[in-house]
Scaffold this motif. Structure first.
Motif, PDB file in Angstrom:
ATOM      1  N   ASP A 188      34.396  37.703  36.598  1.00  0.00           N
ATOM      2  CA  ASP A 188      33.013  37.210  36.633  1.00  0.00           C
ATOM      3  C   ASP A 188      32.098  38.240  37.280  1.00  0.00           C
ATOM      4  N   LEU A 189      32.559  38.844  38.368  1.00  0.00           N
ATOM      5  CA  LEU A 189      31.792  39.880  39.045  1.00  0.00           C
ATOM      6  C   LEU A 189      31.488  41.020  38.078  1.00  0.00           C
ATOM      7  N   MET A 190      32.510  41.474  37.358  1.00  0.00           N
ATOM      8  CA  MET A 190      32.316  42.588  36.436  1.00  0.00           C
ATOM      9  C   MET A 190      31.385  42.218  35.286  1.00  0.00           C
ATOM     10  N   ALA A 191      31.450  40.962  34.826  1.00  0.00           N
ATOM     11  CA  ALA A 191      30.533  40.517  33.772  1.00  0.00           C
ATOM     12  C   ALA A 191      29.088  40.591  34.247  1.00  0.00           C
ATOM     13  N   LEU A 192      28.849  40.183  35.491  1.00  0.00           N
ATOM     14  CA  LEU A 192      27.496  40.284  36.046  1.00  0.00           C
ATOM     15  C   LEU A 192      27.079  41.739  36.219  1.00  0.00           C
ATOM     16  N   GLU A 193      27.969  42.574  36.671  1.00  0.00           N
ATOM     17  CA  GLU A 193      27.646  43.990  36.851  1.00  0.00           C
ATOM     18  C   GLU A 193      27.255  44.644  35.525  1.00  0.00           C
ATOM     19  N   ARG A 194      27.903  44.246  34.456  1.00  0.00           N
ATOM     20  CA  ARG A 194      27.578  44.826  33.144  1.00  0.00           C
ATOM     21  C   ARG A 194      26.150  44.493  32.710  1.00  0.00           C
ATOM     22  N   THR A 195      25.597  43.378  33.197  1.00  0.00           N
ATOM     23  CA  THR A 195      24.221  43.024  32.844  1.00  0.00           C
ATOM     24  C   THR A 195      23.211  43.910  33.565  1.00  0.00           C
ATOM     25  N   ARG A 196      23.629  44.507  34.672  1.00  0.00           N
ATOM     26  CA  ARG A 196      22.759  45.343  35.515  1.00  0.00           C
ATOM     27  C   ARG A 196      21.531  44.584  36.024  1.00  0.00           C
ATOM     28  N   GLU A 197      21.634  43.251  36.085  1.00  0.00           N
ATOM     29  CA  GLU A 197      20.532  42.402  36.545  1.00  0.00           C
ATOM     30  C   GLU A 197      20.620  42.088  38.042  1.00  0.00           C
ATOM     31  N   PHE A 198      21.843  41.896  38.545  1.00  0.00           N
ATOM     32  CA  PHE A 198      22.021  41.475  39.934  1.00  0.00           C
ATOM     33  C   PHE A 198      22.211  42.694  40.821  1.00  0.00           C
ATOM     34  N   LYS A 199      21.421  42.787  41.877  1.00  0.00           N
ATOM     35  CA  LYS A 199      21.452  43.950  42.770  1.00  0.00           C
ATOM     36  C   LYS A 199      21.913  43.606  44.182  1.00  0.00           C
ATOM     37  N   GLY A 200      22.472  42.399  44.356  1.00  0.00           N
ATOM     38  CA  GLY A 200      22.905  41.974  45.681  1.00  0.00           C
ATOM     39  C   GLY A 200      24.387  42.192  45.906  1.00  0.00           C
ATOM     40  N   ARG A 201      24.934  41.395  46.801  1.00  0.00           N
ATOM     41  CA  ARG A 201      26.352  41.468  47.147  1.00  0.00           C
ATOM     42  C   ARG A 201      27.085  40.275  46.559  1.00  0.00           C
ATOM     43  N   TYR A 202      28.409  40.330  46.590  1.00  0.00           N
ATOM     44  CA  TYR A 202      29.242  39.316  45.962  1.00  0.00           C
ATOM     45  C   TYR A 202      30.211  38.688  46.959  1.00  0.00           C
ATOM     46  N   HIS A 203      30.605  37.453  46.646  1.00  0.00           N
ATOM     47  CA  HIS A 203      31.738  36.810  47.306  1.00  0.00           C
ATOM     48  C   HIS A 203      32.612  36.256  46.187  1.00  0.00           C
ATOM     49  N   VAL A 204      33.862  36.707  46.101  1.00  0.00           N
ATOM     50  CA  VAL A 204      34.781  36.277  45.052  1.00  0.00           C
ATOM     51  C   VAL A 204      35.686  35.184  45.613  1.00  0.00           C
ATOM     52  N   LEU A 205      35.726  34.048  44.924  1.00  0.00           N
ATOM     53  CA  LEU A 205      36.539  32.910  45.367  1.00  0.00           C
ATOM     54  C   LEU A 205      37.992  33.014  44.929  1.00  0.00           C
ATOM     55  N   HIS A 206      38.317  33.981  44.129  1.00  0.00           N
ATOM     56  CA  HIS A 206      39.682  34.209  43.644  1.00  0.00           C
ATOM     57  C   HIS A 206      40.267  32.960  42.996  1.00  0.00           C
ATOM     58  N   GLY A 207      39.480  32.364  42.089  1.00  0.00           N
ATOM     59  CA  GLY A 207      39.976  31.246  41.295  1.00  0.00           C
ATOM     60  C   GLY A 207      39.530  29.871  41.748  1.00  0.00           C
ATOM     61  N   ALA A 208      38.999  29.727  42.946  1.00  0.00           N
ATOM     62  CA  ALA A 208      38.491  28.418  43.366  1.00  0.00           C
ATOM     63  C   ALA A 208      37.298  28.064  42.485  1.00  0.00           C
ATOM     64  N   SER A 209      37.100  26.788  42.214  1.00  0.00           N
ATOM     65  CA  SER A 209      36.045  26.348  41.311  1.00  0.00           C
ATOM     66  C   SER A 209      34.697  26.248  42.015  1.00  0.00           C
ATOM     67  N   VAL A 210      33.723  26.994  41.512  1.00  0.00           N
ATOM     68  CA  VAL A 210      32.367  26.927  42.053  1.00  0.00           C
ATOM     69  C   VAL A 210      31.809  25.522  41.854  1.00  0.00           C
ATOM     70  N   ARG A 211      32.028  24.949  40.676  1.00  0.00           N
ATOM     71  CA  ARG A 211      31.513  23.597  40.410  1.00  0.00           C
ATOM     72  C   ARG A 211      32.100  22.574  41.382  1.00  0.00           C
ATOM     73  N   ALA A 212      33.383  22.676  41.684  1.00  0.00           N
ATOM     74  CA  ALA A 212      34.006  21.746  42.626  1.00  0.00           C
ATOM     75  C   ALA A 212      33.397  21.898  44.016  1.00  0.00           C
ATOM     76  N   ILE A 213      33.151  23.121  44.418  1.00  0.00           N
ATOM     77  CA  ILE A 213      32.550  23.363  45.734  1.00  0.00           C
ATOM     78  C   ILE A 213      31.141  22.795  45.784  1.00  0.00           C
TER      79      ILE A 213
END
Length: 80
Positions: free
Chosen positions: A23-48
């Protein structure tokens, strides 16, 4: 910190929470996001988000099949 987060050209006020490194790499390919990342390593964002019950403001759920045109300061990227 990873290489993206160590880069002092990135906006330290913007944080993107993603489920996987892919997911991080998909966002990087857009070159739209210029901030920092936190990777959940498979935990569900929707569940959180459900668990938090809407307590966090400024959340945009990024759908990988629809790249965002303009990301807010705190986007979230599910991998459903």
């Amino acid at each position: 910190l990873c290489g993206f987060c160590r880069d002092n050209r990135r906006d330290e006020r913007a944080l993107c929470v993603v489920e996987t490194y892919s997911d991080l790499m998909a966002l990087e390919r857009t070159r739209e996001f210029k901030g920092r990342y936190h990777v959940l390593h498979g935990a569900s964002v929707r569940a959180i988000l459900k668990m938090l019950g809407g307590e966090i403001e400024h959340i945009q759920v990024y759908e990988p099949e629809r790249p965002p045109a303009n990301l807010p300061d705190v986007p979230a990227a599910p991998d459903d």
